[in-house]
Write an enzyme that holds these catalytic residues in place. Sequence first.
Site, mmCIF file in Angstrom:
data_model
loop_
_atom_site.group_PDB
_atom_site.id
_atom_site.type_symbol
_atom_site.label_atom_id
_atom_site.label_comp_id
_atom_site.label_asym_id
_atom_site.label_seq_id
_atom_site.Cartn_x
_atom_site.Cartn_y
_atom_site.Cartn_z
ATOM 1 N N ASP A 1 40.857 31.803 37.238
ATOM 2 C CA ASP A 1 40.194 30.744 37.472
ATOM 3 C C ASP A 1 38.652 30.637 37.096
ATOM 4 O O ASP A 1 37.629 29.615 38.165
ATOM 5 C CB ASP A 1 40.183 30.805 39.031
ATOM 6 C CG ASP A 1 39.800 28.977 39.790
ATOM 7 O OD1 ASP A 1 39.915 28.243 38.729
ATOM 8 O OD2 ASP A 1 38.684 29.255 40.571
ATOM 9 N N ARG B 1 36.566 39.009 52.100
ATOM 10 C CA ARG B 1 37.239 38.092 53.309
ATOM 11 C C ARG B 1 38.096 37.266 52.337
ATOM 12 O O ARG B 1 39.278 37.090 52.965
ATOM 13 C CB ARG B 1 35.832 37.008 53.069
ATOM 14 C CG ARG B 1 34.264 37.129 53.581
ATOM 15 C CD ARG B 1 33.655 35.724 53.670
ATOM 16 N NE ARG B 1 32.134 36.223 54.460
ATOM 17 C CZ ARG B 1 31.534 36.648 53.649
ATOM 18 N NH1 ARG B 1 31.005 36.647 52.920
ATOM 19 N NH2 ARG B 1 30.260 36.597 54.865
ATOM 20 N N HIS C 1 37.274 26.728 37.192
ATOM 21 C CA HIS C 1 36.465 27.347 38.629
ATOM 22 C C HIS C 1 36.410 26.878 40.195
ATOM 23 O O HIS C 1 35.373 25.990 40.186
ATOM 24 C CB HIS C 1 35.609 27.471 38.286
ATOM 25 C CG HIS C 1 34.486 28.738 39.161
ATOM 26 N ND1 HIS C 1 33.860 29.466 38.344
ATOM 27 C CD2 HIS C 1 34.570 29.207 40.902
ATOM 28 C CE1 HIS C 1 32.929 30.696 39.587
ATOM 29 N NE2 HIS C 1 33.603 30.103 40.672
ATOM 30 N N ASP D 1 39.518 48.878 47.493
ATOM 31 C CA ASP D 1 38.140 48.739 47.712
ATOM 32 C C ASP D 1 37.643 50.333 48.385
ATOM 33 O O ASP D 1 38.061 50.994 49.131
ATOM 34 C CB ASP D 1 38.443 47.789 49.025
ATOM 35 C CG ASP D 1 36.431 47.744 49.392
ATOM 36 O OD1 ASP D 1 35.814 48.173 49.559
ATOM 37 O OD2 ASP D 1 36.936 46.349 49.390
ATOM 38 N N GLU E 1 31.657 31.389 30.998
ATOM 39 C CA GLU E 1 31.435 30.666 31.782
ATOM 40 C C GLU E 1 31.179 29.342 31.834
ATOM 41 O O GLU E 1 29.829 29.381 31.856
ATOM 42 C CB GLU E 1 31.722 31.099 32.604
ATOM 43 C CG GLU E 1 32.797 29.776 34.039
ATOM 44 C CD GLU E 1 33.185 30.376 35.454
ATOM 45 O OE1 GLU E 1 34.223 31.168 35.813
ATOM 46 O OE2 GLU E 1 32.674 29.414 36.355
ATOM 47 N N ALA F 1 38.366 35.839 40.956
ATOM 48 C CA ALA F 1 36.656 35.826 41.570
ATOM 49 C C ALA F 1 35.559 35.991 40.541
ATOM 50 O O ALA F 1 35.027 34.436 41.077
ATOM 51 C CB ALA F 1 36.884 37.631 42.295
ATOM 52 N N ARG F 2 34.834 37.045 39.967
ATOM 53 C CA ARG F 2 33.913 36.431 39.284
ATOM 54 C C ARG F 2 34.901 36.961 37.354
ATOM 55 O O ARG F 2 34.862 38.092 37.336
ATOM 56 C CB ARG F 2 32.539 37.524 39.442
ATOM 57 C CG ARG F 2 31.830 36.770 40.591
ATOM 58 C CD ARG F 2 31.435 35.131 40.053
ATOM 59 N NE ARG F 2 30.478 34.860 41.435
ATOM 60 C CZ ARG F 2 31.085 34.057 42.506
ATOM 61 N NH1 ARG F 2 32.500 33.542 42.168
ATOM 62 N NH2 ARG F 2 30.549 33.795 43.243
#
Length: 332
Positions: free
Chosen positions: A266, A162, A290, A182, A271, A242-243
């Site tokens: 971010d 998304r 984040h 992707d 984390e 993202a992660r």
Amino acid sequence: MREESRRPRAVLAMGPGVRESVFSGGALDRLARLVDLHGEVMHEVDEKVLAETEVLVTGWGCPPLDGRLLRAAPGLRLIAHAAGTVKTFLEPVVLRSVRVTSAADANAIPVAEFTFAAIVFGAKRAFTMAHRYRAQGSRRDFSGLPWLGTHRITIGVVGMSRIGRRVLALLRNLDAEVLVYDPYADPGEAAALGGRLTDLDTLVRRSHVVTLHAPDTPETHRMIGRDRLALMRDGAVLVNTARGALVDTLALAEEVTSGRLDAILDVSDPEPLPPGHPFFALPNVFVTPHLAGAQGGELTRLADSALDEVARYCSGRPLRHEIHIDELGRIA
């Protein structure tokens, strides 16, 4: 059929303070018009409350949604999550008997905006230049920078999620070549969004900026590891909203400490980063806590998205953001 024509029993389930921050500006009043709303927020599974619940509106900090929930709520038909991912608290068994929707699409808007800003700031070396300005007081010192600006650069987008799709749309504002990786994407779909599908090694090798938008799965864990970081061109910028687990943190630390790569992060792994981590002191690394997802006034989008789904359910219309069990393995 009007929204108020059917009023199933509903409960809010989320952490303390979440209702007040997300369901502001009349959102609770709208929900109360749609459903017969239980007056208290459920922070833990309450079997007595759930016994008559048909609609559960969840948010950050909600209790686990699992087999115990299903046994306590035999009449539960809809879970509308007023936040992004459901994978951290939802067991697949729930999706076999309950319809589940998420506000992940609404949350994707600020993340894509943040990412686009990070790409532009990264390409302009804004953070390195700000550090030099503070340290030297000079007007502009571009010495040692291998390239600068967004004109005719190559940007690699990892993941047509998304958020990835929204980033692709925003990148059309730049005069840049866009590569996409992707494994589930169709080349024609990527082209329609302004990108060209390629393999991951080619993407990281050719791109001036690489931005990550893949979910954290066993297949994507540390997908940007030591070997792929080494493939990146000198002066390339890595953007991760993202992660953190998508990147080998130790290998990235070596590359940015040497000055060969820049990074805008971010998210991180671990984390949060421990105090004194080298990322915090490096002029070519910009770390945020984040915050790319919905914050402040942006939270109203999450409530609106969840309430729109409740309204569709109550009036018998198709849901727009339903999550299906076969998607769990590849969604964020």
